[in-house]
Design an enzyme around this catalytic site. Structure first.
Site, short mmCIF file in Angstrom:
data_model
loop_
_atom_site.label_atom_id
_atom_site.label_comp_id
_atom_site.label_asym_id
_atom_site.label_seq_id
_atom_site.Cartn_x
_atom_site.Cartn_y
_atom_site.Cartn_z
N GLU A 186 86.30 46.27 30.89
CA GLU A 186 85.17 46.46 31.80
C GLU A 186 83.86 46.77 31.06
O GLU A 186 82.90 47.26 31.66
CB GLU A 186 85.47 47.58 32.80
CG GLU A 186 86.71 47.37 33.63
CD GLU A 186 86.60 46.22 34.62
OE1 GLU A 186 85.64 45.42 34.52
OE2 GLU A 186 87.48 46.11 35.48
N HIS A 216 84.49 54.98 35.13
CA HIS A 216 85.21 54.09 36.05
C HIS A 216 86.66 54.55 36.12
O HIS A 216 87.26 54.90 35.10
CB HIS A 216 85.15 52.64 35.55
CG HIS A 216 86.11 51.73 36.24
ND1 HIS A 216 86.14 51.57 37.61
CD2 HIS A 216 87.09 50.93 35.75
CE1 HIS A 216 87.09 50.71 37.93
NE2 HIS A 216 87.69 50.31 36.81
N HIS A 227 90.46 54.61 38.97
CA HIS A 227 91.17 54.12 40.15
C HIS A 227 91.77 55.29 40.93
O HIS A 227 92.99 55.36 41.11
CB HIS A 227 92.28 53.16 39.73
CG HIS A 227 91.82 51.93 39.02
ND1 HIS A 227 92.71 51.02 38.47
CD2 HIS A 227 90.58 51.44 38.76
CE1 HIS A 227 92.03 50.04 37.89
NE2 HIS A 227 90.74 50.28 38.05
N TYR A 246 78.18 66.43 54.12
CA TYR A 246 76.84 66.48 53.52
C TYR A 246 76.84 66.17 52.03
O TYR A 246 75.84 65.70 51.48
CB TYR A 246 76.17 67.83 53.77
CG TYR A 246 76.70 68.97 52.92
CD1 TYR A 246 76.15 69.23 51.67
CD2 TYR A 246 77.73 69.79 53.37
CE1 TYR A 246 76.63 70.26 50.87
CE2 TYR A 246 78.21 70.82 52.59
CZ TYR A 246 77.66 71.05 51.34
OH TYR A 246 78.15 72.06 50.56
N HIS A 268 89.71 47.36 43.96
CA HIS A 268 89.68 47.71 42.54
C HIS A 268 89.68 49.22 42.34
O HIS A 268 90.71 49.80 41.99
CB HIS A 268 88.45 47.06 41.90
CG HIS A 268 88.40 47.14 40.42
ND1 HIS A 268 87.74 46.20 39.64
CD2 HIS A 268 88.89 48.05 39.55
CE1 HIS A 268 87.86 46.53 38.36
NE2 HIS A 268 88.54 47.66 38.29
N TYR A 281 68.67 69.24 43.17
CA TYR A 281 70.09 69.38 42.87
C TYR A 281 70.50 68.57 41.65
O TYR A 281 71.57 68.73 41.12
CB TYR A 281 70.91 68.93 44.09
CG TYR A 281 72.35 69.41 44.10
CD1 TYR A 281 72.69 70.70 44.49
CD2 TYR A 281 73.39 68.54 43.71
CE1 TYR A 281 74.00 71.12 44.52
CE2 TYR A 281 74.70 68.99 43.73
CZ TYR A 281 75.00 70.26 44.14
OH TYR A 281 76.30 70.68 44.16
#
Length: 221
Positions: free
Chosen positions: A81, A100, A102, A121, A163, A216
């Site tokens: 990837e 990344h 899963h 929220y 994915h 934030y």
């Protein structure tokens, strides 16, 4: 492009491995399916392809240029990837880390091609009132990278159809936090669907959330 906060050191390479191991401990990822990259100047460090996290060593982390150049010879093969990692870092100068994975609940929603709406929220921590789903494309392809970049416009996370999920941040620690928070939100949403229909915060409510989130830490998207 803003100056990256990281340099290619053994400590940073180990921090990438530690982040991978943390995802595994927290059941955010399984086996060798996830990958992490960090910007280092005009390059990125990225996890190698097909190596179990428990066996990974700092020397296995792959250095790749952010332009169209190939990795220096003598290194391991980068994650399959690598393309969307590189393209995200090229497209978003304020972003220095891409994660990344899963996670089960994120992936379940991705399988259904269902975005995460403003059911809580904390969705605001990802830059808006949804976490969108990037269109499906074969893993490792330019088409997938294009789809992910499109979904990450003004967002710090997206699901990837059939994915998994990807998050971005200005630091590795924040990116890891976002992945954990994303899976927590996904789990809450999936659970809420089993007991009824979750109430979705409206536009006015989310506008107030985003105003409260102003300090934030969303400058990286």
């Amino acid at each position: 492009m803003s100056a990256a906060p990281y340099a290619d050191t053994p400590e940073l390479r180990q921090a990438i491995i530690d982040a991978c191991l943390s995802m595994e401990r927290q059941q955010i990822n399984q086996g060798t399916s996830g990958n992490i990259s960090v910007r280092v100047g005009d390059q990125m460090l990225i996890t190698p392809s097909g190596v179990d996290y428990a066996r990974m060593t700092p020397e296995m982390i792959v250095a790749m240029p952010l332009d169209d150049g190939a990795p220096a010879p003598g290194q391991m093969k980068p994650s399959s990837e690598w393309r969307f990692h590189r393209d995200i870092l090229r497209d978003k100068p304020a972003v220095h880390a891409v994660v990344h994975a899963h996670p089960v609940n994120c992936t379940a929603l991705a399988m259904n091609r269902t975005e995460i709406p403003a059911c809580h929220y904390m969705i605001g921590a990802f830059g808006g009132d949804t976490v969108p789903v990037a269109d499906y494309a074969l893993f490792g392809t330019a088409d997938l990278s294009d789809n992910v970049l499109k979904s990450l416009k003004n967002r710090a996370a997206c699901l990837m159809a059939n994915h998994g999920a990807v998050v971005i941040a200005d630091t590795l620690n924040r990116a890891l936090w976002r992945m954990v928070e994303l899976e927590t939100l996904a789990k809450g949403y999936v659970t809420s669907l089993t007991i009824g229909q979750p109430h979705i915060l409206n536009g006015d409510e989310m506008a107030k959330v985003m105003e409260a989130f102003a300090d934030y830490g969303l400058k990286d998207i």
